[in-house]
Design an enzyme around this catalytic site. Structure first.
Site, PDB file in Angstrom:
ATOM      1  N   CYS A 452      -2.590  -1.645   3.732  1.00 45.73           N
ATOM      2  CA  CYS A 452      -3.579  -0.736   5.300  1.00 45.73           C
ATOM      3  C   CYS A 452      -3.478  -1.339   5.635  1.00 45.73           C
ATOM      4  O   CYS A 452      -4.378  -1.511   6.695  1.00 45.73           O
ATOM      5  CB  CYS A 452      -4.425   0.300   4.149  1.00 45.73           C
ATOM      6  SG  CYS A 452      -5.071  -0.553   3.305  1.00 45.73           S
ATOM      7  N   HIS A 853     -10.236   0.729   1.644  1.00 40.76           N
ATOM      8  CA  HIS A 853      -9.409   0.856   2.436  1.00 40.76           C
ATOM      9  C   HIS A 853      -8.931   0.587   3.788  1.00 40.76           C
ATOM     10  O   HIS A 853     -10.720   0.080   4.591  1.00 40.76           O
ATOM     11  CB  HIS A 853      -9.004   2.355   2.651  1.00 40.76           C
ATOM     12  CG  HIS A 853      -7.750   3.120   3.191  1.00 40.76           C
ATOM     13  ND1 HIS A 853      -6.295   3.148   3.182  1.00 40.76           N
ATOM     14  CD2 HIS A 853      -7.845   4.079   4.132  1.00 40.76           C
ATOM     15  CE1 HIS A 853      -5.725   3.576   4.193  1.00 40.76           C
ATOM     16  NE2 HIS A 853      -6.512   4.197   4.319  1.00 40.76           N
TER      17      HIS A 853
END
Length: 1011
Positions: A452, A853
């Site tokens: 990510c 994330h």
């Protein structure tokens, strides 16, 4: 001597007397003897040990063998030959068939005494050839334990040609060794089976070809549905011997093998869950969780439901046993947190929780207290998810008073991570490939395993219109480097029909060599590395092109192919780390000044240091004989670093290039040297060198400016603002969100270097107090701002995150200063400013740089973004936003959003904070923008366009194939459900279990239904 020994043993004396007499005779073992007498003694001792009628005689035999063997190794070597070993192994040496256990222990002692003797090589081969026979013929626990003792001591005896068969037979024998019921014998049983499994681990390390066949044998035995007797729990001792890094491969191969029926998988997992009570089954919890996750990944939900409902109470009961408590709680947590469609599994154990809490409190050990805390968090998560049962939950909540209670955000995170549907990405389920493209018209990027950080940066760069156009217009020559791979990614994001593109080739090319595949990384670090790689690659290409003659340049693509391939090969290795230029003094001086606490240097991509800013390598600081690169055009800016000695008044200035500014958070106690609080405002970042200094006395020479003041004493002026200026209280800042202007002002504010942080003055030739200030001399087209949220905690030796909210404005003004040198040695500072509009924000969600994330907010700026941004900035207090549409890029998911969502993200989710900001300079490169609503996209080169066209055609074929396959499955389901003998309730669970060859489905040939 052999006759004397035999006479003592055959006498009528009690064993106690015999033992005393033998003890005196053993003392004479060191005396010289003839070879004949020695062999006779060894022969007698061997007979006594192997065929003695009583334990006393066998014990005496071993004592005599060891005593004379230690003192007469030469004679023992002649006696302990191949003929003897074959005789004792195969029964010819003794009258009766030997006891294999005693034979193996005898051989072990003999080999120990003769260790290193050349004669042992042949004996090793004999033991190798007989090891498999010993396991097959006897296979009892005591014989296999004795054999493992011999083979672990002498690895040379491990079978080679028959190693696979040997391991398989040993595993089969282990399945027959029933555990004793009495506790007195259990300890010896555990020790023995552990020793045998240790032998298997040693064999697998020496010859890995035996591992998978052995594991197939284990699975075959524990997955057997119809057996006369249950396989022994001794097989559990094999689990710790299997390399943990093979866990994912093995579990995945089992659950995806079409030959393995669901019934076999269910039975095997049931038995493995039973191993949770077995203390030698180390890592069994990791294996069970991996199996359950992979079953969810292939959507075998019916199987998971059955396993959970049948075993959840059994696993819960294991919490009473400290030895296996942690493993049991790990499996229990995964079972219950993933079982989210119904409270049935949770309600099976909810009534047992208060009693378990009382039991753990009474035990009052470290293990029980830790288990109690984890159990409390688990129960709170499940009560939150399965709400609506107050009569069941009230007694439990009373029992949990005073124990850990997770936050709502943590509860949601654990539930989302544990859901069965969240495991589908692990095996790249086919469903994601056939989803229609997002309604936004944007394409996502598939997460390839904690990528990510890369996906968010790629989407932010893609939404930078001018940069995207330049990348798409690039014409590669020969081998593909990072820039060409980035062009492929941008082209697919623009023209693919898939919902998400997999940037696997780009990841392989552009991933920094120090990044561990599969691990979370810092997106800012990746961005710096990516821009540096692209810049180096393009400069190498331009340099090679400049060396060609005009005739060669006419055939550039063919001539440059080999040159660019060499450049790409060079760039495939780690690029030189960012460092100062040997000929430039101000940066090296800055590095000589420790603890500069304002900003960060990206000199070493893996470590946060403290210096001026993200300074580009030597190639960016050198003169440019060529046209600017894409990176220089879009992201290249310049800054001036000035150091003013407070002793002699000399000022040194150097201009440096940068691609991003790393903004630190102000300290609470940020004060001037005399105790006056610093005014963290835009006034502090003005282009004045000092409040009372005449800028006209600055002399410019080359890259350095030296100011020789008339009166050095008068030049020792205060560096910071006067106390009369209104200052911002740090405590108030801590209680309220910071603004981006605060961080920019702190970045540009003057700083006094003193104490251990003194400046090395060339004129004074010593360390002196000095004033340091950074000024922007050239504003880049795209301004990258990195908020330094990660700091190193000395106490925990880890990087921690600053989660303080920073208000992100839609526009920002960057003060720009330049030195206007005339025809004399005097120069003046000129002040201007550059206005920027926000176009992308990369957000980090989590509390650590090693986890969490990343996702990205981004927008295409409208063609009239200069006028719109200025109007919108004045209307921000009214809640209005930029008319450009904002998008949220979260790996493969793309959705519409608004600028308000970007601004309020930290208020709603405290762990989600803006990390990397991308601003576009207003009024810059306006000619490149098309009239109307968008940007004129360049025409792709033919080979790239053909590749995308073929992939789109393949995608349509895949969609058609999937549609036909889905229709066929629905047809089969309709036909089978109408059969009279089919239970109409078999498919009540949604989604169903396996429809392959796993026993849970009802598959029939499709042509059976064609009439």
């Amino acid at each position: 001597m052999d006759k004397i020994l035999e006479g003592v043993i055959s006498s009528d004396h009690p064993d106690k007397v015999k033992k005393a007499l033998i003890g005196k005779l053993l003392l004479t073992a060191s005396k010289p003897i003839s070879p004949e007498d020695g062999k006779a003694i060894f022969s007698l001792a061997t007979h006594w040990y192997l065929q003695g009628e009583t334990p006393f005689i066998r014990s005496v035999g071993m004592q005599v063998f060891l005593a004379w063997g230690h003192h007469h190794k030469d004679i023992l070597e002649e006696f302990f030959d191949i003929k003897l070993v074959l005789g004792v192994l195969r029964g010819s040496f003794t009258a009766n068939f030997p006891n294999e256990k005693l034979v193996l222990l005898y051989l072990l002692e003999g080999l120990k005494m003769l260790r290193g003797s050349p004669c042992l090589l042949q004996i090793y081969k004999i033991v190798q050839s007989d090891a498999l026979r010993l396991v097959q013929d006897s296979g009892s626990l005591e014989v296999c334990v004795a054999l493992s003792s011999l083979l672990l001591e002498f690895n040379q005896c491990i079978p080679r040609d028959t190693v696979v068969k040997f391991c398989e037979e040993l595993v089969k024998r282990m399945a027959l060794w029933k555990s004793p019921e009495n506790e007195a014998s259990l300890k010896d049983y555990i020790q023995n089976v552990t020793q045998v499994s240790t032998l298997l681990g040693v064999v697998w390390k020496k010859d890995q070809s035996a591992l998978l066949p052995s594991l197939r044998t284990v699975f075959g035995m524990i997955s057997a549905v119809e057996v006369s007797s249950e396989p022994s729990v001794a097989l559990a001792s094999i689990v710790p011997q299997v390399p943990i890094d093979m866990l994912a491969v093995i579990t995945r191969s089992v659950v995806t093998d079409p030959k393995v029926r669901d019934a076999n998988v269910e039975v095997s997992l049931m038995r493995m869950i039973g191993w949770l009570s077995w203390p030698v089954a180390k890592n069994i919890d990791q294996w069970l969780v991996a199996f359950l996750k992979n079953l969810a990944a292939v959507q075998k939900y019916t199987l998971l439901i059955n396993i959970t409902k049948e075993n959840v109470k059994k696993v819960f009961s294991r919490l009473c046993y400290p030895v296996v408590r942690n493993s049991a709680l790990t499996v229990l947590s995964h079972m219950l947190l993933s079982f989210q469609h119904s409270p049935e599994a949770f309600h099976q154990i909810i009534g047992l929780v208060p009693e378990m809490i009382i039991f753990l409190k009474k035990e009052d050990t470290t293990s029980s207290l830790e288990c109690m805390g984890r159990l409390a968090e688990l129960v709170h998560c499940l009560i939150y998810h399965h709400s609506g049962f107050p009569d069941l939950y009230e007694p439990v909540l009373d029992a949990l008073k005073g124990l850990n209670k997770p936050t709502e955000a943590m509860v949601k995170l654990r539930l989302s991570q544990s859901a069965w549907t969240s495991q589908s990405n692990g095996l790249l389920s086919y469903h994601s490939k056939f989803m229609p493209r997002s309604e936004t018209g944007k394409t996502g990027l598939m997460n390839l395993g904690n990528t990510c950080y890369m996906n968010s940066i790629l989407q932010a760069l893609y939404m930078a219109d001018e940069f995207r156009m330049k990348v798409l217009s690039y014409v590669p020559n020969g081998a593909k480097g990072v820039l060409a791979q980035l062009q492929d990614v941008f082209a697919f994001l623009s023209h693919t029909q898939r919902t998400a593109y997999s940037p696997s080739t780009f990841l392989h090319t552009a991933r920094p060599p120090w990044f561990t595949p599969g691990s979370q990384q810092d997106c800012s670090e990746f961005l710096k590395y990516l821009l540096d790689r692209i810049d180096e690659e393009e400069k190498a290409r331009k340099k090679a092109q400049a060396l060609l003659s005009p005739q060669d340049q006419a055939h550039l693509p063919s001539k440059m192919a080999k040159t660019e391939e060499n450049c790409c090969d060079d760039l495939g290795t780690p690029p030189r780390k960012m460092k100062s230029v040997p000929g430039a003094s101000s940066l090296s001086k800055c590095q000589e000044v420790p603890n500069c606490n304002r900003v960060a240097v990206s000199g070493n991509p893996t470590v946060e240091t403290t210096s001026l800013t993200a300074v580009k390598p030597k190639h960016l600081l050198s003169p440019r004989p060529h046209a600017p690169t894409i990176i220089e055009e879009c992201f290249g800016g310049k800054m001036m670093s000035s150091f003013r000695c407070l002793n002699c008044g000399i000022v040194s200035i150097k201009e440096e290039l940068f691609t991003d500014l790393s903004l630190a958070f102000p300290d609470k106690d940020f004060h001037s040297q005399d105790g006056t609080p610093v005014e963290v405002t835009n006034e502090n970042s003005s282009c004045e060198l000092t409040p009372n200094q005449d800028s006209s006395v600055v002399g410019v020479a080359s890259n350095q400016v030296q100011n020789t003041a008339q009166n050095s004493t008068n030049d020792k002026l205060p560096v910071m603002r006067s106390a009369g200026t209104q200052t911002e209280d740090c405590a108030e800042i801590e209680d309220s969100p910071l603004t981006l202007e605060n961080l920019l002002s702190y970045f540009l504010a003057p700083e006094t270097l003193h104490g251990d942080n003194k400046y090395q003055c060339d004129r004074c030739d010593s360390l002196q107090d000095a004033e340091r200030q950074i000024r922007i001399s050239h504003a880049p087209s795209y301004l990258i701002l990195t908020l330094m949220r990660f700091s190193f905690d000395i106490k925990t030796m880890r990087r921690k995150k600053i989660v303080r909210n920073v208000q992100v404005p839609s526009t920002v003004t960057l003060p720009v200063c330049s030195i206007d040198s005339g025809d004399s040695a005097q120069s003046a500072i000129q002040e201007t400013s550059a206005n920027y509009s926000l176009c992308a924000v990369v957000v980090h969600s989590g509390t650590s740089s090693e986890s969490g994330h990343y996702y990205c907010y981004a927008s295409h700026l409208p063609s009239n973004h200069h006028q719109v941004a200025m109007e919108t900035d004045a209307q921000e207090d009214d809640g209005k936003v930029l008319p450009g549409q904002w998008f949220l890029f979260n790996d493969s998911r793309v959705s519409y959003t608004s600028l308000d969502s970007v601004r309020n993200i930290t208020e709603k989710f405290p762990k989600d904070t803006a990390y990397v900001l991308l601003y576009k300079r207003l009024g810059d490169m306006e000619g490149n923008l098309a009239e109307g609503n968008g940007v004129a996209e360049p025409i792709l080169r033919k080979d790239l366009l053909d590749t995308i066209t073929k992939d789109n055609a393949l995608y349509l074929q895949e969609q058609e194939l999937e549609a036909r396959s889905l229709a066929l499955r629905q047809s089969q389901k309709a036909c089978t459900s109408s059969l009279p003998f089919r239970n109409q309730d078999d498919d009540k669970n949604n989604p169903p279990g396996s429809c392959g060859g796993g026993g849970g489905g009802f598959n029939m040939p499709s042509n059976r239904f064609v009439f």
